[in-house]
Design an enzyme around this catalytic site. Structure first.
Site, PDB file in Angstrom:
ATOM      1  N   LYS A  11      39.140  41.434  23.379  1.00 43.82           N
ATOM      2  CA  LYS A  11      39.145  40.105  23.987  1.00 43.82           C
ATOM      3  C   LYS A  11      39.312  39.370  22.567  1.00 43.82           C
ATOM      4  O   LYS A  11      39.618  39.632  21.418  1.00 43.82           O
ATOM      5  CB  LYS A  11      37.579  39.872  24.635  1.00 43.82           C
ATOM      6  CG  LYS A  11      37.283  40.674  25.807  1.00 43.82           C
ATOM      7  CD  LYS A  11      36.265  40.064  26.436  1.00 43.82           C
ATOM      8  CE  LYS A  11      35.769  40.889  27.643  1.00 43.82           C
ATOM      9  NZ  LYS A  11      34.664  40.294  28.459  1.00 43.82           N
ATOM     10  N   TYR A  51      40.487  38.004  36.498  1.00 41.39           N
ATOM     11  CA  TYR A  51      39.121  37.927  36.902  1.00 41.39           C
ATOM     12  C   TYR A  51      38.656  37.447  38.198  1.00 41.39           C
ATOM     13  O   TYR A  51      37.469  36.916  38.561  1.00 41.39           O
ATOM     14  CB  TYR A  51      38.389  37.231  35.890  1.00 41.39           C
ATOM     15  CG  TYR A  51      38.070  38.168  34.729  1.00 41.39           C
ATOM     16  CD1 TYR A  51      37.086  39.155  34.727  1.00 41.39           C
ATOM     17  CD2 TYR A  51      38.694  37.718  33.463  1.00 41.39           C
ATOM     18  CE1 TYR A  51      36.851  39.756  33.524  1.00 41.39           C
ATOM     19  CE2 TYR A  51      38.182  38.411  32.206  1.00 41.39           C
ATOM     20  CZ  TYR A  51      37.419  39.547  32.374  1.00 41.39           C
ATOM     21  OH  TYR A  51      37.196  40.239  31.111  1.00 41.39           O
ATOM     22  N   PHE A  59      29.784  31.787  35.709  1.00 40.15           N
ATOM     23  CA  PHE A  59      30.431  31.698  34.496  1.00 40.15           C
ATOM     24  C   PHE A  59      31.989  32.266  34.496  1.00 40.15           C
ATOM     25  O   PHE A  59      32.719  32.172  33.596  1.00 40.15           O
ATOM     26  CB  PHE A  59      29.904  33.036  33.620  1.00 40.15           C
ATOM     27  CG  PHE A  59      29.805  34.446  34.350  1.00 40.15           C
ATOM     28  CD1 PHE A  59      31.355  34.986  34.460  1.00 40.15           C
ATOM     29  CD2 PHE A  59      28.976  34.788  35.260  1.00 40.15           C
ATOM     30  CE1 PHE A  59      31.046  36.246  34.974  1.00 40.15           C
ATOM     31  CE2 PHE A  59      28.915  35.818  36.050  1.00 40.15           C
ATOM     32  CZ  PHE A  59      30.071  36.739  35.622  1.00 40.15           C
ATOM     33  N   ARG A  87      32.585  52.739  29.371  1.00 43.41           N
ATOM     34  CA  ARG A  87      31.496  51.625  29.475  1.00 43.41           C
ATOM     35  C   ARG A  87      30.055  51.937  28.636  1.00 43.41           C
ATOM     36  O   ARG A  87      29.750  51.326  27.889  1.00 43.41           O
ATOM     37  CB  ARG A  87      31.135  51.544  30.826  1.00 43.41           C
ATOM     38  CG  ARG A  87      32.250  50.621  31.656  1.00 43.41           C
ATOM     39  CD  ARG A  87      32.087  50.489  33.198  1.00 43.41           C
ATOM     40  NE  ARG A  87      31.019  49.488  33.045  1.00 43.41           N
ATOM     41  CZ  ARG A  87      30.971  48.128  33.331  1.00 43.41           C
ATOM     42  NH1 ARG A  87      32.360  47.768  33.095  1.00 43.41           N
ATOM     43  NH2 ARG A  87      30.348  47.332  33.507  1.00 43.41           N
ATOM     44  N   ASN A 114      31.989  38.986  24.248  1.00 38.89           N
ATOM     45  CA  ASN A 114      31.447  40.345  24.099  1.00 38.89           C
ATOM     46  C   ASN A 114      32.387  41.463  23.691  1.00 38.89           C
ATOM     47  O   ASN A 114      32.504  42.585  23.874  1.00 38.89           O
ATOM     48  CB  ASN A 114      30.682  40.836  25.197  1.00 38.89           C
ATOM     49  CG  ASN A 114      31.212  40.923  26.595  1.00 38.89           C
ATOM     50  OD1 ASN A 114      32.499  40.775  26.516  1.00 38.89           O
ATOM     51  ND2 ASN A 114      30.843  41.069  27.617  1.00 38.89           N
ATOM     52  N   HIS A 117      36.638  44.439  27.211  1.00 36.25           N
ATOM     53  CA  HIS A 117      36.437  44.631  28.527  1.00 36.25           C
ATOM     54  C   HIS A 117      36.494  46.002  28.819  1.00 36.25           C
ATOM     55  O   HIS A 117      37.678  46.930  28.319  1.00 36.25           O
ATOM     56  CB  HIS A 117      37.650  43.710  29.264  1.00 36.25           C
ATOM     57  CG  HIS A 117      37.776  44.218  30.788  1.00 36.25           C
ATOM     58  ND1 HIS A 117      37.077  43.934  31.560  1.00 36.25           N
ATOM     59  CD2 HIS A 117      38.516  45.147  31.298  1.00 36.25           C
ATOM     60  CE1 HIS A 117      37.367  44.406  33.055  1.00 36.25           C
ATOM     61  NE2 HIS A 117      38.363  45.111  32.598  1.00 36.25           N
ATOM     62  N   GLU A 128      44.006  46.959  37.182  1.00 37.56           N
ATOM     63  CA  GLU A 128      44.042  46.244  36.107  1.00 37.56           C
ATOM     64  C   GLU A 128      44.883  46.743  35.132  1.00 37.56           C
ATOM     65  O   GLU A 128      45.597  45.904  34.537  1.00 37.56           O
ATOM     66  CB  GLU A 128      42.631  46.494  35.357  1.00 37.56           C
ATOM     67  CG  GLU A 128      41.473  45.747  36.348  1.00 37.56           C
ATOM     68  CD  GLU A 128      40.122  45.838  35.375  1.00 37.56           C
ATOM     69  OE1 GLU A 128      39.179  45.445  36.335  1.00 37.56           O
ATOM     70  OE2 GLU A 128      40.077  46.670  34.451  1.00 37.56           O
TER      71      GLU A 128
END
Ligand code: ADP
Length: 142
Positions: A11, A51, A59, A87, A114, A117, A128
């Site tokens: 990110k 998204y 958010f 993950r 964070n 992704h 994706e």
């Protein structure tokens, strides 16, 4: 156990903090093969499209503004059990809840920023990946 693909995105906070090399090193050390990789800056609209599943969440605006705030690095990864293993490598969404040694625990500032992704299913991984890479740019690497 099956060979799976997942989509990672380093990110904009990862790029700004100059952690691209460090995070890719951790990903490769964990056994993931890189099948495709590029750097780009998403428009606000592209971030909203990526998204779309979160449209309507409180958010959503913050998330899509952040994701279009600078360059990011989408990466198609392949490994046995890639979705769940990736993950696990990155840790919980909120770095305060992430396990020690995970990428988010070590590098992320907040739930919004964070670092990385990771797809949450093989179906989403495929969708994706296709958002950033035509199939011919996803290269077998064995
Ligand atoms: P993950 O990225 O771990 O799969 P989610 O799919 O739940 O997490 O959310 C997508 C992204 O939206 C998160 O990575 C995070 O950047 C952002 N996000 C989720 N929850 C919040 C929140 N409460 N406040 C700000 N941003 C959030």
């Amino acid at each position: 156990m099956a060979i799976e693909r997942t989509l990672a995105i380093l990110k904009p906070d990862c790029v700004r903090k100059e952690l691209v090399g460090e995070v890719i090193r951790r990903i490769q050390r964990a056994g993931f093969k890189i099948l495709a990789l590029r750097m780009l800056r998403m428009s606000k609209r592209e971030a909203e499209g990526f998204y779309a599943v979160h449209d309507g969440r409180p958010f959503f605006e913050e998330l899509t503004t952040f994701m279009s705030s600078g360059a990011c690095v989408p990466i198609v990864l392949e490994k046995e059990d890639a979705v769940s293993d990736f993950r696990e490598l990155i840790g919980a969404t909120n770095p305060d809840d992430a396990a020690d040694g995970t990428i988010r625990k070590e590098f992320a500032d907040s739930v919004g920023e964070n670092i990385v992704h990771g797809s949450d299913s093989t179906d989403n991984g495929r969708l994706e990946a296709a958002y950033f890479f035509p199939e011919h740019e996803i290269v077998a690497n064995r």
